[in-house]
Each structure stands twice: as C-alpha cells, then as structure tokens.
Motif scaffolding. Structure first.
Motif, mmCIF file in Angstrom:
data_model
loop_
_atom_site.group_PDB
_atom_site.id
_atom_site.type_symbol
_atom_site.label_atom_id
_atom_site.label_comp_id
_atom_site.label_asym_id
_atom_site.label_seq_id
_atom_site.Cartn_x
_atom_site.Cartn_y
_atom_site.Cartn_z
ATOM 1 N N LEU A 165 0.834 -1.198 0.000
ATOM 2 C CA LEU A 165 0.000 0.000 0.000
ATOM 3 C C LEU A 165 0.870 1.250 0.000
ATOM 4 N N ASP A 166 0.605 2.121 -0.957
ATOM 5 C CA ASP A 166 1.344 3.370 -1.142
ATOM 6 C C ASP A 166 0.321 4.499 -1.126
ATOM 7 N N LEU A 167 0.325 5.306 -0.063
ATOM 8 C CA LEU A 167 -0.681 6.352 0.074
ATOM 9 C C LEU A 167 -0.538 7.425 -0.992
ATOM 10 N N ASN A 168 0.679 7.682 -1.438
ATOM 11 C CA ASN A 168 0.868 8.667 -2.499
ATOM 12 C C ASN A 168 0.226 8.190 -3.799
ATOM 13 N N LYS A 169 0.391 6.901 -4.110
ATOM 14 C CA LYS A 169 -0.234 6.345 -5.310
ATOM 15 C C LYS A 169 -1.749 6.310 -5.156
ATOM 16 N N ALA A 170 -2.202 5.949 -3.964
ATOM 17 C CA ALA A 170 -3.653 5.908 -3.715
ATOM 18 C C ALA A 170 -4.290 7.273 -3.927
ATOM 19 N N SER A 171 -3.571 8.330 -3.576
ATOM 20 C CA SER A 171 -4.121 9.683 -3.681
ATOM 21 C C SER A 171 -4.315 10.131 -5.127
ATOM 22 N N GLN A 172 -3.745 9.390 -6.081
ATOM 23 C CA GLN A 172 -3.824 9.775 -7.485
ATOM 24 C C GLN A 172 -4.832 8.942 -8.282
ATOM 25 N N LEU A 232 -7.889 9.096 1.368
ATOM 26 C CA LEU A 232 -9.000 9.084 0.417
ATOM 27 C C LEU A 232 -9.947 10.252 0.666
ATOM 28 N N VAL A 233 -10.192 10.549 1.933
ATOM 29 C CA VAL A 233 -11.054 11.680 2.276
ATOM 30 C C VAL A 233 -10.393 12.999 1.886
ATOM 31 N N GLU A 234 -9.117 13.133 2.214
ATOM 32 C CA GLU A 234 -8.398 14.376 1.919
ATOM 33 C C GLU A 234 -8.409 14.693 0.431
ATOM 34 N N PHE A 235 -8.257 13.680 -0.409
ATOM 35 C CA PHE A 235 -8.175 13.908 -1.847
ATOM 36 C C PHE A 235 -9.516 13.690 -2.554
#
Length: 272
Positions: A62-69, A101-104
């Motif tokens: 899990l990569d939060l930076n990738k998830a944010s995109q 997920l909420v932030e983005f």
C-alpha cells in the motif's frame, strides 16, 4: 464503456486473495475493459514476517501517495469481524488510507469488514457481534435511493456472510449517515456517508461458488465446530449441488453504478 480511463485501487484483505482478485478483475473488465485495477496489500500485516511470494506476485504494498492519485478506491472485507478494531495489526494503516482518500476526495467503496472499520473510524459507529453468522442469499429492499442502487428491482437478492453488524440506532442518530438498503431480515446492506462514500455489507463481488468456498474453508479450518450452511443458495442442499448465482444481475448493476459514480467525480475534479 465509460467515457474516460479510470484507475481504481483495491486493498485486498480477504483470506482468498487470488480468488478475490480474480472476481473483481472479472467484474470490472466485463463492465469496462479500459478500467485499470491496482491491488494492494497492507504493509503492517507483514511487519514481523516476510511477505508471501504469492501476495507479492499479485499485489503491491500500500502506497498512500499512489492511492491519492486514483479515481476510486475499494477496501474489501476481511475474516476478522470478531476482533476489536484496535487489535487488527494493520488497523492504523487502514485509517491512514481512509484519511488520504477523504483528503483527496476520492470515491470510496467499503465492503463488509472494510465498511464496518470505515464507519467506525469516520463516524464512531460501534460494531456488535451477532449470536450466529448471517450467511446466505437474502432478499433486500431499498429504503432511501442512492446512485449505486439505481435500476434494482425490489426485492433484490444479495449474498451476506458476516459475524457482526453495526449498531443501527447509532447510524440512525447520525446526521452524516443514511441507511440506503436493508435485508428483509433487518440486516444492513448499504449505507452512504458523504457524497463519495459507499458502505456495502453484502459480498456482491462474490461469484457463484464463493459462499460454498467460504463454508468449506471454515469447516476445514475448524472441523470440531458446527457451521451452518448458507441459506437460500443450493438447488439441492442435501448434496450441496448447483449453487445458485441469484445476485449476478445485482452485481453487474451495482458495480456499473459505482464505476459511473467514480467517473462522474473524476470529471468534476478535472473541471474544478
């Protein structure tokens, strides 16, 4: 087919990881071959041991930076409903993902345990243990319309398989949550939170044989225990023959609606 190329992330927490990945891939590729799926595993789940080769082969850490995109994200169920959230070794990682997920403003679909964990973290809804597993294919009714349930003919069948349920009274007292659908037995099927949060408590991603596989897995793991067969599922319950895929059309409608919702949000983000 949707008008744009969607990238969807899936955090796969299920016991049968390969089968789960195959199910989601089959569903989404049938709906839109251009959808790009990325499967992740929680890093904290393996912090004290080596990541199995199978898990590494089919998914990414899990990569939060990738998830944010991404244009949408799914957190699956997990066979841990009977554990307190705080005892789940990757729970903090789950909450960090939810925060991202909420932030983005990324459309979120939380399924079964994932839905319980997210509703608890985001809205403080408590999880309650059931006296027995809610297991089988049951009829459900829409109470409040929401886009992901568009087109369903009531009552509609769905496979449920869980040992816990969220507190209904707490949900009804919340000004931020809406109960959109319930089973005829008064168990949750769908909640919605903010405009881009959907909570699904039935395993609509399951294929024809998934409930049988779940029953066989549990009985093999604990042969000393009694497990009830899934209800309203087999054509011949005496021989466990011919499980019925009663929810196939519901599955297609639900995930098509969710993909369209993710596409709509992505388009709005581009315009903004």
């Amino acid at each position: 087919m949707l008008d744009q190329h969607l990238k969807i992330g899936i955090l796969n927490l299920m016991h049968d990881k390969v089968a789960t990945q195959q199910r989601f891939t089959s569903i989404f590729k049938a709906l839109d071959p251009t959808v790009e799926l990325t499967f992740f595993y929680p890093v904290d789940h393996y912090r004290n041991r080596e990541v199995p080769a199978l898990v590494q082969n089919i998914s990414e850490p899990l990569d939060l930076n990738k998830a944010s995109q991404l244009q949408g994200f799914i957190i699956t169920g997990a066979p841990i409903e009977q554990m307190p959230f705080e005892q789940v070794e990757y729970y903090d990682e789950i909450t960090r993902l939810i925060d991202t997920l909420v932030e983005f403003n990324i459309p979120q679909l939380y399924i079964c345990w994932g839905a319980m964990a997210a509703a608890n973290y985001l809205y403080g809804i408590e999880k309650r243990q059931l006296t027995k597993k809610y297991f089988g294919v049951f009829d459900n009714e829409v109470l409040v319309e929401t886009p992901v349930l568009n087109g369903l003919t009531m009552p509609f069948p769905a496979p449920h398989a869980r040992y816990a349920e969220l507190d209904h009274n707490q949900i009804r007292q919340s000004s931020e949550l809406t109960i959109n659908a319930m089973s005829v037995d008064d168990y949750l099927l769908a909640l919605s939170g903010s405009d881009n949060q959907d909570f699904l408590f039935a395993h609509l991603e399951y294929d024809r044989r998934a409930l049988l596989a779940e029953y066989q897995r549990e009985t093999a793991a604990h042969p000393d225990r009694h497990y009830a067969l899934p209800k309203n599922y087999f054509k011949d319950i005496k021989t466990l023959a011919d499980p019925q895929f009663k929810w196939e059309q519901v599955q297609q409608l639900y995930f098509r609606n969710w993909l369209q919702k993710a596409a709509d949000y992505s388009q709005l983000a581009l315009i903004a």
